[in-house]
Design an enzyme around this catalytic site. Structure first.
Site, PDB file in Angstrom:
ATOM      1  N   TYR A 137       0.951  -0.795  -0.159  1.00  0.00           N
ATOM      2  CA  TYR A 137       0.117  -0.009  -0.024  1.00  0.00           C
ATOM      3  C   TYR A 137       1.161   1.782   0.223  1.00  0.00           C
ATOM      4  O   TYR A 137       0.927   2.180   0.036  1.00  0.00           O
ATOM      5  CB  TYR A 137      -0.659  -0.097   1.315  1.00  0.00           C
ATOM      6  N   LYS A 167       3.541 -15.292   2.623  1.00  0.00           N
ATOM      7  CA  LYS A 167       3.668 -16.516   1.586  1.00  0.00           C
ATOM      8  C   LYS A 167       5.642 -16.695   1.882  1.00  0.00           C
ATOM      9  O   LYS A 167       5.859 -16.248   0.769  1.00  0.00           O
ATOM     10  CB  LYS A 167       3.366 -15.325   0.306  1.00  0.00           C
ATOM     11  N   ASP A 185      -2.822 -18.690   0.827  1.00  0.00           N
ATOM     12  CA  ASP A 185      -3.257 -19.276   0.155  1.00  0.00           C
ATOM     13  C   ASP A 185      -4.288 -20.301   1.101  1.00  0.00           C
ATOM     14  O   ASP A 185      -5.126 -20.708   1.020  1.00  0.00           O
ATOM     15  CB  ASP A 185      -3.121 -19.964  -1.127  1.00  0.00           C
ATOM     16  N   ASP A 218      -6.167  -7.107   4.509  1.00  0.00           N
ATOM     17  CA  ASP A 218      -7.883  -6.418   3.237  1.00  0.00           C
ATOM     18  C   ASP A 218      -8.458  -7.694   2.721  1.00  0.00           C
ATOM     19  O   ASP A 218      -9.608  -7.697   3.070  1.00  0.00           O
ATOM     20  CB  ASP A 218      -7.350  -5.833   2.159  1.00  0.00           C
ATOM     21  N   ASP A 266     -11.970  -9.629   4.517  1.00  0.00           N
ATOM     22  CA  ASP A 266     -13.523  -9.739   3.435  1.00  0.00           C
ATOM     23  C   ASP A 266     -13.556 -11.224   3.782  1.00  0.00           C
ATOM     24  O   ASP A 266     -15.123 -11.100   3.279  1.00  0.00           O
ATOM     25  CB  ASP A 266     -12.847  -9.275   2.364  1.00  0.00           C
TER      26      ASP A 266
HETATM   27  C1  IPM Z   1     -10.375  -2.203   3.871  1.00  0.00           C
HETATM   28  C2  IPM Z   1     -10.953  -1.389   2.539  1.00  0.00           C
HETATM   29  C3  IPM Z   1     -10.137  -0.389   1.995  1.00  0.00           C
HETATM   30  C4  IPM Z   1      -7.976  -1.302   2.517  1.00  0.00           C
HETATM   31  C5  IPM Z   1      -9.969   0.794   0.980  1.00  0.00           C
HETATM   32  C6  IPM Z   1     -10.693   1.297   0.821  1.00  0.00           C
HETATM   33  C7  IPM Z   1      -8.038   1.011   0.756  1.00  0.00           C
HETATM   34  O1  IPM Z   1     -10.701  -2.425   2.125  1.00  0.00           O
HETATM   35  O2  IPM Z   1      -9.882  -1.226   5.228  1.00  0.00           O
HETATM   36  O3  IPM Z   1      -9.764  -3.350   4.021  1.00  0.00           O
HETATM   37  O4  IPM Z   1      -7.687  -1.268   1.293  1.00  0.00           O
HETATM   38  O5  IPM Z   1      -7.921  -0.661   3.611  1.00  0.00           O
HETATM   39 MG    MG Z   2     -10.918  -4.420   2.320  1.00  0.00          MG
END
Ligand code: IPM
Ligand code: MG
Length: 349
Positions: free
Chosen positions: A125, A175, A207, A231, A235
Site C-alpha cells: 500500500y 507467503k 493461500d 485486507d 473480507d
Molecule cells: C479496507 C478497505 C481499504 C483498504 C480501501 C477502501 C482502501 O478495503 O479498509 O479494508 O484496502 O485497506
Molecule cells: Mg478491505
C-alpha cells in the site's frame, strides 16, 4: 451509519458520566466536493488533535476516474499513515442469532470468534518506488513490497498481546515459500514469539489460510498478517460473521485511534437509509474500549447489539426468508434502547 454510531457513543458516555466532544471534518468524497482534495490539511490536523477518530466509508464510482492522488481512498491511506496507526484490529465474531445469515453451513461456522491483526501502514500500500511508466505496449506498472524487522516486530507484539487476553493462539499468515519479505516476516514473528511462551504460534501460507478460514473457522484465535493479505482475508472472514456490514475495526498506534467499519461505501444502496449501522456501532464500542478507557461501556454496547440481533432486528443485508427488514435509523434506535436497558440492568449479559 456514522450518525447512528455517534448517538450510541453519546448514550454510552452519558452512562459513564463523561462528556464526549464531537467535531465533524470532511474526508474522501465530501472533502473532494468542498475542498477539491480528499484529505485537507485541516482534517488531518484535527484528527491528530483528537483522542479518537470515527470514520465512515470512503469511495464512490463517480470519483474513480480521478487521478490516483485525488481519489477518496487516498484520504483513508493518508489518515492511517498520518496518524501512524499501524495496528488494525478486526474482530470477527458470529453472533448465534446470525448463524443462518452466514454463507457457510451452521456446524462449520458456529462459534467463530477470531481477531485479525492486520499491519496497516506498510507493505504494498505504501512501498516505493511505485507508479506507471512508458507508453503503449511498453507501459509498465510497479509497486514495492517491503517491511523492516522493526515494523514486523511491533505488529507481532500487538498480536501476541491480544492473544494473551483471548485463547492464546496466533496464526501468522505469509507467503514465505516465495517472498523474501515473508521470510523475514516469519523470522521476526518467531523471534517475537520467544517472549510469549504461553501463546501457541502457527504459520500458514496465505493461500492455505484462505482455505482453512472456510474449512475450520472456529479454530482460529488471532490471525497476524501484513497489509494486503489482511485486507483480503478480512473480507473473506466477514462472510463468517453474517456479512461485511457486521465488522468493526480499530486502528491503533502511538497517537489517537482510528475507528471504522470494515465495509465500503456501498454506492448501490447509498442514500436509501438501508445500510447496516452495526459495523459502525461496534467500531464505536472499540473506540470506547481502546481510546476512551471505558471497557465496561464497550461491553454494554456489544451486549446491546447482541440483544437486538437476538430479538430479530435485521437490516436488509442480514434478513433471510420472511424476516422483517428495518432501516439504518431504526436499527440505531433499537440498539440505543437496548443499551438503556442493559445499563439499567447494571450488568453485562
Ligand atoms: C479496507 C478497505 C481499504 C483498504 C480501501 C477502501 C482502501 O478495503 O479498509 O479494508 O484496502 O485497506
Ligand atoms: Mg478491505
Amino acid at each position: 451509519m456514522v450518525a447512528e454510531a455517534e448517538q450510541v457513543l453519546q448514550v454510552a458516555a452519558r452512562h459513564a458520566s463523561v462528556s464526549i466532544e464531537v467535531e465533524e471534518h470532511a474526508v474522501g468524497g465530501a472533502a473532494i466536493e468542498r475542498f477539491s482534495e480528499p484529505l485537507p490539511e485541516r482534517t488531518l490536523a484535527a484528527a491528530r488533535c483528537a483522542d479518537a477518530v470515527l470514520l465512515g466509508a470512503v469511495g464512490a464510482p463517480g470519483l474513480d476516474a480521478l487521478p490516483a492522488d485525488k481519489r477518496p481512498e487516498r484520504a483513508l491511506l493518508g489518515l492511517r499513515k498520518g496518524l501512524g496507526v499501524f495496528a488494525n484490529l478486526r474482530p470477527v465474531r458470529l453472533h448465534p442469532a446470525l448463524v443462518a445469515a452466514s454463507a457457510l453451513r451452521p456446524e462449520i461456522v458456529r462459534g467463530t470468534d477470531l481477531l485479525i491483526v492486520r499491519e496497516l501502514t506498510g507493505g504494498l500500500y505504501f512501498g516505493t518506488p511505485r507508479g506507471v511508466e512508458g507508453v503503449g505496449e511498453d507501459r509498465r506498472a510497479r509497486n514495492t513490497l517491503s517491511y523492516t524487522a522493526a515494523e514486523i516486530g511491533r505488529i507481532a507484539r500487538v498480536a501476541f498481546e491480544a492473544a494473551r487476553a483471548r485463547r492464546k493462539r496466533v496464526t501468522s499468515v505469509d507467503k514465505a515459500n516465495i517472498l523474501e519479505v515473508s521470510q523475514l516476516w516469519r523470522e521476526v514473528v518467531c523471534e517475537t514469539a520467544r517472549a510469549y511462551p504461553d501463546v501457541r504460534l502457527e504459520h500458514l501460507y496465505v493461500d492455505n489460510a484462505a482455505m482453512q478460514l472456510l474449512a475450520r473457522p472456529g479454530e482460529f484465535d488471532v490471525i497476524l498478517t501484513e497489509n494486503l493479505f489482511g485486507d483480503i482475508l478480512s473480507d473473506e472472514a466477514a462472510m463468517l460473521a453474517g456479512g461485511i456490514g457486521m465488522l468493526p475495526s480499530a486502528s491503533l498506534g502511538e497517537g489517537p485511534g482510528l475507528y471504522e467499519p470494515v465495509h465500503g461505501s456501498a454506492p448501490d444502496i447509498a442514500g436509501r437509509g438501508a445500510a447496516n449501522p452495526l459495523g459502525a456501532i461496534l467500531s464505536a464500542a472499540m473506540l470506547l474500549r481502546h481510546s476512551l478507557g471505558l471497557p465496561g461501556e464497550a461491553e454494554r454496547v456489544e451486549a446491546a447489539v447482541g440483544q437486538v440481533l437476538q430479538e430479530g432486528a435485521r437490516t436488509a443485508d442480514l434478513a433471510r426468508g420472511d424476516e422483517t427488514v428495518m432501516t439504518t435509523r431504526a436499527m440505531g434506535q433499537r440498539v440505543r434502547e437496548a443499551l438503556e436497558r442493559v445499563a439499567a440492568g447494571g450488568r453485562v449479559r
